[in-house]
Motif scaffolding. Structure first.
Motif, PDB file in Angstrom:
ATOM      1  N   MET A  90       0.799  -1.221   0.000  1.00 20.15           N
ATOM      2  CA  MET A  90       0.000   0.000   0.000  1.00 20.15           C
ATOM      3  C   MET A  90       0.839   1.282   0.000  1.00 20.15           C
ATOM      4  SD  MET A  90      -2.915  -1.192  -0.515  1.00 20.15           S
ATOM      5  CE  MET A  90      -3.974   0.266  -0.393  1.00 20.15           C
ATOM      6  N   LEU A  91       2.122   1.155  -0.289  1.00 22.72           N
ATOM      7  CA  LEU A  91       2.942   2.345  -0.478  1.00 22.72           C
ATOM      8  C   LEU A  91       2.829   2.811  -1.933  1.00 22.72           C
ATOM      9  CD1 LEU A  91       6.137   1.405   1.575  1.00 22.72           C
ATOM     10  CD2 LEU A  91       4.287   2.958   2.222  1.00 22.72           C
ATOM     11  N   PRO A  92       3.169   4.056  -2.231  1.00 20.78           N
ATOM     12  CA  PRO A  92       3.023   4.564  -3.599  1.00 20.78           C
ATOM     13  C   PRO A  92       3.897   3.798  -4.592  1.00 20.78           C
ATOM     14  CG  PRO A  92       3.290   6.370  -2.052  1.00 20.78           C
ATOM     15  CD  PRO A  92       3.605   5.110  -1.290  1.00 20.78           C
ATOM     16  N   GLY A  93       3.266   3.335  -5.654  1.00 19.67           N
ATOM     17  CA  GLY A  93       4.006   2.603  -6.673  1.00 19.67           C
ATOM     18  C   GLY A  93       4.797   3.510  -7.591  1.00 19.67           C
ATOM     19  N   ASP A  94       4.439   4.797  -7.623  1.00 16.43           N
ATOM     20  CA  ASP A  94       5.156   5.740  -8.477  1.00 16.43           C
ATOM     21  C   ASP A  94       6.212   6.488  -7.677  1.00 16.43           C
ATOM     22  OD1 ASP A  94       3.379   7.129  -6.909  1.00 16.43           O
ATOM     23  OD2 ASP A  94       2.529   8.330  -8.538  1.00 16.43           O
ATOM     24  N   SER A  95       6.935   5.755  -6.846  1.00 13.45           N
ATOM     25  CA  SER A  95       7.961   6.329  -5.980  1.00 13.45           C
ATOM     26  C   SER A  95       9.136   5.370  -5.922  1.00 13.45           C
ATOM     27  CB  SER A  95       7.404   6.535  -4.571  1.00 13.45           C
ATOM     28  OG  SER A  95       7.149   5.266  -3.954  1.00 13.45           O
ATOM     29  N   GLU A  96      10.081   5.633  -5.026  1.00 16.84           N
ATOM     30  CA  GLU A  96      11.210   4.721  -4.877  1.00 16.84           C
ATOM     31  C   GLU A  96      10.749   3.342  -4.409  1.00 16.84           C
ATOM     32  OE1 GLU A  96      10.892   6.897  -0.878  1.00 16.84           O
ATOM     33  OE2 GLU A  96      10.613   7.339  -3.027  1.00 16.84           O
ATOM     34  N   HIS A  97       9.601   3.280  -3.743  1.00 14.01           N
ATOM     35  CA  HIS A  97       9.073   1.995  -3.299  1.00 14.01           C
ATOM     36  C   HIS A  97       8.655   1.149  -4.513  1.00 14.01           C
ATOM     37  CE1 HIS A  97       9.158   3.781   0.640  1.00 14.01           C
ATOM     38  NE2 HIS A  97       8.290   4.714   0.283  1.00 14.01           N
ATOM     39  N   GLY A  98       7.977   1.793  -5.449  1.00 12.17           N
ATOM     40  CA  GLY A  98       7.583   1.089  -6.659  1.00 12.17           C
ATOM     41  C   GLY A  98       8.772   0.670  -7.492  1.00 12.17           C
ATOM     42  N   LEU A  99       9.792   1.524  -7.544  1.00 10.40           N
ATOM     43  CA  LEU A  99      10.997   1.176  -8.286  1.00 10.40           C
ATOM     44  C   LEU A  99      11.680  -0.044  -7.674  1.00 10.40           C
ATOM     45  CD1 LEU A  99      12.510   4.728  -8.958  1.00 10.40           C
ATOM     46  CD2 LEU A  99      11.391   3.213 -10.613  1.00 10.40           C
ATOM     47  N   LEU A 100      11.740  -0.096  -6.355  1.00  8.12           N
ATOM     48  CA  LEU A 100      12.333  -1.247  -5.689  1.00  8.12           C
ATOM     49  C   LEU A 100      11.527  -2.515  -5.963  1.00  8.12           C
ATOM     50  CD1 LEU A 100      14.296  -2.623  -3.741  1.00  8.12           C
ATOM     51  CD2 LEU A 100      12.886  -1.773  -1.839  1.00  8.12           C
TER      52      LEU A 100
END
Length: 217
Positions: A90-100
């Motif tokens: 549930m973290l933003p996918g269009d961020s560093e979380h999504g990149l990881l």
């Protein structure tokens, strides 16, 4: 076997770009319902003999119109659910979380299957569960099988298992909601991607780099 891997219809989490991977997950938006309703006509030329869905609600809702049109009972299998986001849920996918998240998914497809999603599954585990459902479908004897699954899982599995799709191609070609990847083959003989969201895919060595689209019309 002809294998149709279909991404589910749009969900509110898609609209908000959230890493929503846990069961049961979000339902469909109004657009997602329209996309699902369009699937029977879009796949009218496919002689689908078996229909699989994941344990997430969005795949079951997406498959419902197709199941009704074909008189099929969807088979619910956990193995084709989305790649678990683990600690990234549930973290933003269009961020560093999504990149990881996507970096890990494509590392698995490239063979680094010992890597583990933070707080989640490893590539070995993710591929094994997906392989098991595909193997079950192949053993059923059905000529054409449709599986309503999830974007990252479909791209990861296809890049790992299709002889003519490589990681750069899968990484560069996101699969839109209700987009379809069509493959031919078997667990024993291997898989070849025939089309990716309507674009033909050239066999490796027969038209350029692996996974190069040769007809995007």
């Amino acid at each position: 076997m002809r294998l149709l891997l279909i991404r589910h219809g749009q969900t509110p989490s898609n609209v908000e770009a959230l890493l929503d991977t846990a069961v049961p997950g979000a339902a469909l938006t109004a657009l997602g319902e329209q996309q699902a309703a369009a699937l029977p006509e879009a796949l009218a030329d496919e002689d689908i003999e078996a229909l699989y869905v994941s344990t997430l609600v969005r795949t079951q809702l997406t498959a419902a119109p197709l199941a009704a049109a074909r008189g099929l009972e969807p088979l619910v299998r956990d193995g084709i659910r989305e790649v678990s986001a683990g600690d990234l849920e549930m973290l933003p996918g269009d961020s560093e979380h999504g990149l990881l998240y996507m970096k890990t998914v494509f590392a698995w497809a490239a063979g680094e299957t010992e890597l583990r999603m933070p707080g989640g599954e490893s590539g070995t585990e993710a591929l094994a569960r997906y392989d098991a459902v595909v193997a079950e479908a192949a053993a059923s004897g059905a000529g054409t099988v449709a599986m309503v699954s999830h974007g990252a899982a479909i791209r990861m599995w296809t890049a790992a298992r299709a002889d003519n799709v490589d990681v750069p191609f899968a990484a560069a070609h996101p699969l839109r909601n209700t987009g379809v990847v069509i493959l031919d083959g078997s667990p024993r003989d291997g898989w070849k991607a025939l089309s990716w969201a309507g674009a033909l895919v050239a066999p490796a060595g027969e038209g350029g780099p692996a996974g190069r689209p040769v007809d995007t019309e």
